[in-house]
Design a protein around this motif. Structure first.
Motif, PDB file in Angstrom:
ATOM      1  N   SER A  84     -71.188 -44.364  62.793  1.00  0.00           N
ATOM      2  CA  SER A  84     -71.248 -45.824  62.657  1.00  0.00           C
ATOM      3  C   SER A  84     -70.525 -46.280  61.386  1.00  0.00           C
ATOM      4  O   SER A  84     -69.880 -47.332  61.394  1.00  0.00           O
ATOM      5  CB  SER A  84     -72.693 -46.316  62.676  1.00  0.00           C
ATOM      6  OG  SER A  84     -73.423 -45.775  61.612  1.00  0.00           O
ATOM      7  N   SER A  85     -70.590 -45.512  60.315  1.00  0.00           N
ATOM      8  CA  SER A  85     -69.850 -45.866  59.097  1.00  0.00           C
ATOM      9  C   SER A  85     -68.350 -45.842  59.348  1.00  0.00           C
ATOM     10  O   SER A  85     -67.617 -46.711  58.866  1.00  0.00           O
ATOM     11  CB  SER A  85     -70.188 -44.900  57.963  1.00  0.00           C
ATOM     12  OG  SER A  85     -71.525 -45.022  57.593  1.00  0.00           O
ATOM     13  N   LEU A  86     -67.914 -44.860  60.092  1.00  0.00           N
ATOM     14  CA  LEU A  86     -66.489 -44.784  60.440  1.00  0.00           C
ATOM     15  C   LEU A  86     -66.065 -45.998  61.265  1.00  0.00           C
ATOM     16  O   LEU A  86     -65.020 -46.613  60.990  1.00  0.00           O
ATOM     17  CB  LEU A  86     -66.206 -43.488  61.198  1.00  0.00           C
ATOM     18  CG  LEU A  86     -64.767 -43.286  61.662  1.00  0.00           C
ATOM     19  CD1 LEU A  86     -63.844 -43.121  60.458  1.00  0.00           C
ATOM     20  CD2 LEU A  86     -64.671 -42.089  62.572  1.00  0.00           C
ATOM     21  N   LEU A  87     -66.877 -46.362  62.247  1.00  0.00           N
ATOM     22  CA  LEU A  87     -66.554 -47.530  63.073  1.00  0.00           C
ATOM     23  C   LEU A  87     -66.532 -48.823  62.251  1.00  0.00           C
ATOM     24  O   LEU A  87     -65.617 -49.646  62.406  1.00  0.00           O
ATOM     25  CB  LEU A  87     -67.543 -47.656  64.225  1.00  0.00           C
ATOM     26  CG  LEU A  87     -67.429 -46.602  65.321  1.00  0.00           C
ATOM     27  CD1 LEU A  87     -68.556 -46.760  66.333  1.00  0.00           C
ATOM     28  CD2 LEU A  87     -66.086 -46.691  66.004  1.00  0.00           C
ATOM     29  N   PHE A  88     -67.523 -48.994  61.379  1.00  0.00           N
ATOM     30  CA  PHE A  88     -67.554 -50.202  60.553  1.00  0.00           C
ATOM     31  C   PHE A  88     -66.393 -50.238  59.567  1.00  0.00           C
ATOM     32  O   PHE A  88     -65.835 -51.299  59.303  1.00  0.00           O
ATOM     33  CB  PHE A  88     -68.887 -50.339  59.819  1.00  0.00           C
ATOM     34  CG  PHE A  88     -70.019 -50.759  60.708  1.00  0.00           C
ATOM     35  CD1 PHE A  88     -69.907 -51.873  61.518  1.00  0.00           C
ATOM     36  CD2 PHE A  88     -71.190 -50.029  60.744  1.00  0.00           C
ATOM     37  CE1 PHE A  88     -70.943 -52.268  62.344  1.00  0.00           C
ATOM     38  CE2 PHE A  88     -72.238 -50.413  61.559  1.00  0.00           C
ATOM     39  CZ  PHE A  88     -72.109 -51.533  62.365  1.00  0.00           C
ATOM     40  N   SER A  89     -66.018 -49.098  59.041  1.00  0.00           N
ATOM     41  CA  SER A  89     -64.885 -49.087  58.107  1.00  0.00           C
ATOM     42  C   SER A  89     -63.579 -49.406  58.830  1.00  0.00           C
ATOM     43  O   SER A  89     -62.717 -50.097  58.275  1.00  0.00           O
ATOM     44  CB  SER A  89     -64.787 -47.749  57.386  1.00  0.00           C
ATOM     45  OG  SER A  89     -64.495 -46.705  58.287  1.00  0.00           O
ATOM     46  N   ILE A  90     -63.437 -48.959  60.064  1.00  0.00           N
ATOM     47  CA  ILE A  90     -62.250 -49.301  60.848  1.00  0.00           C
ATOM     48  C   ILE A  90     -62.222 -50.796  61.142  1.00  0.00           C
ATOM     49  O   ILE A  90     -61.180 -51.448  61.026  1.00  0.00           O
ATOM     50  CB  ILE A  90     -62.203 -48.466  62.147  1.00  0.00           C
ATOM     51  CG1 ILE A  90     -61.885 -47.008  61.815  1.00  0.00           C
ATOM     52  CG2 ILE A  90     -61.185 -49.030  63.127  1.00  0.00           C
ATOM     53  CD1 ILE A  90     -62.026 -46.059  62.982  1.00  0.00           C
ATOM     54  N   ILE A  91     -63.376 -51.348  61.504  1.00  0.00           N
ATOM     55  CA  ILE A  91     -63.457 -52.796  61.762  1.00  0.00           C
ATOM     56  C   ILE A  91     -63.101 -53.583  60.506  1.00  0.00           C
ATOM     57  O   ILE A  91     -62.329 -54.544  60.558  1.00  0.00           O
ATOM     58  CB  ILE A  91     -64.869 -53.170  62.266  1.00  0.00           C
ATOM     59  CG1 ILE A  91     -65.079 -52.648  63.680  1.00  0.00           C
ATOM     60  CG2 ILE A  91     -65.082 -54.682  62.227  1.00  0.00           C
ATOM     61  CD1 ILE A  91     -66.507 -52.753  64.175  1.00  0.00           C
ATOM     62  N   LEU A  92     -63.642 -53.171  59.373  1.00  0.00           N
ATOM     63  CA  LEU A  92     -63.369 -53.892  58.123  1.00  0.00           C
ATOM     64  C   LEU A  92     -61.909 -53.749  57.696  1.00  0.00           C
ATOM     65  O   LEU A  92     -61.328 -54.666  57.129  1.00  0.00           O
ATOM     66  CB  LEU A  92     -64.289 -53.390  57.010  1.00  0.00           C
ATOM     67  CG  LEU A  92     -65.747 -53.794  57.143  1.00  0.00           C
ATOM     68  CD1 LEU A  92     -66.600 -53.039  56.132  1.00  0.00           C
ATOM     69  CD2 LEU A  92     -65.911 -55.292  56.963  1.00  0.00           C
ATOM     70  N   ARG A  93     -61.311 -52.618  57.970  1.00  0.00           N
ATOM     71  CA  ARG A  93     -59.931 -52.377  57.536  1.00  0.00           C
ATOM     72  C   ARG A  93     -58.921 -53.135  58.387  1.00  0.00           C
ATOM     73  O   ARG A  93     -57.968 -53.706  57.877  1.00  0.00           O
ATOM     74  CB  ARG A  93     -59.648 -50.870  57.574  1.00  0.00           C
ATOM     75  CG  ARG A  93     -58.212 -50.480  57.354  1.00  0.00           C
ATOM     76  CD  ARG A  93     -57.771 -50.782  55.920  1.00  0.00           C
ATOM     77  NE  ARG A  93     -56.425 -50.346  55.685  1.00  0.00           N
ATOM     78  CZ  ARG A  93     -55.366 -51.137  55.687  1.00  0.00           C
ATOM     79  NH1 ARG A  93     -55.510 -52.419  55.930  1.00  0.00           N
ATOM     80  NH2 ARG A  93     -54.179 -50.666  55.461  1.00  0.00           N
ATOM     81  N   PHE A  94     -59.112 -53.126  59.686  1.00  0.00           N
ATOM     82  CA  PHE A  94     -58.084 -53.636  60.582  1.00  0.00           C
ATOM     83  C   PHE A  94     -58.365 -55.022  61.150  1.00  0.00           C
ATOM     84  O   PHE A  94     -57.614 -55.500  62.006  1.00  0.00           O
ATOM     85  CB  PHE A  94     -57.847 -52.645  61.722  1.00  0.00           C
ATOM     86  CG  PHE A  94     -57.264 -51.344  61.237  1.00  0.00           C
ATOM     87  CD1 PHE A  94     -55.976 -51.291  60.739  1.00  0.00           C
ATOM     88  CD2 PHE A  94     -58.008 -50.186  61.264  1.00  0.00           C
ATOM     89  CE1 PHE A  94     -55.437 -50.102  60.281  1.00  0.00           C
ATOM     90  CE2 PHE A  94     -57.488 -48.991  60.808  1.00  0.00           C
ATOM     91  CZ  PHE A  94     -56.195 -48.945  60.318  1.00  0.00           C
ATOM     92  N   THR A  95     -59.425 -55.662  60.737  1.00  0.00           N
ATOM     93  CA  THR A  95     -59.700 -57.035  61.156  1.00  0.00           C
ATOM     94  C   THR A  95     -59.942 -57.889  59.925  1.00  0.00           C
ATOM     95  O   THR A  95     -59.988 -57.387  58.803  1.00  0.00           O
ATOM     96  CB  THR A  95     -60.932 -57.112  62.087  1.00  0.00           C
ATOM     97  OG1 THR A  95     -62.093 -56.728  61.375  1.00  0.00           O
ATOM     98  CG2 THR A  95     -60.750 -56.247  63.323  1.00  0.00           C
TER      99      THR A  95
END
Length: 119
Positions: free
Chosen positions: A14-25
């Protein structure tokens, strides 16, 4: 042990998913605060559920121990890594984490017991 492994794997994914969301959106971290808390509760509930289901007795105890050990590991990493104790808000969160894991353990025992009765 299975519950703790589940909790930490769930947290990593879940941390990986949230970091991807924060980085690319354009989503801000403050707007995900409640979602991250809900996902944390789901992870702790799942870990307690898995622990209770494996043990098949005293789900409140095994779930509570799972939540407590998780909180203790987080406390040790924060204290030893950052030289900070829990503040009041974190203590409240970790008490809730332990209670949620207890609920998961109770439900895990009951689900495991009802499956063994029908088989």
């Amino acid at each position: 042990m299975y519950g703790l492994i589940f909790i930490f794997l769930f947290a990593i994914i879940s941390s990986l998913l949230f970091s991807i969301i924060l980085r690319f959106t354009s989503v801000q971290e403050s707007s995900l605060q409640y979602i991250v808390t809900a996902v944390s509760f789901i992870g702790l509930f799942g870990g307690g559920f898995l622990s209770g289901g494996k043990r098949k007795q005293k789900g409140w105890l095994i779930g509570g121990l799972t939540g407590f050990i998780y909180s203790f590991i987080i406390f040790l990493s924060q204290y030893l890594g950052y030289d900070r104790l829990f503040d009041v808000e974190q203590v409240i969160y970790h008490i809730c984490y332990t209670l949620i894991a207890m609920m998961g353990g109770i439900l895990g025992v009951n689900m495991a017991s009802s499956n063994s009765r029908t088989a």
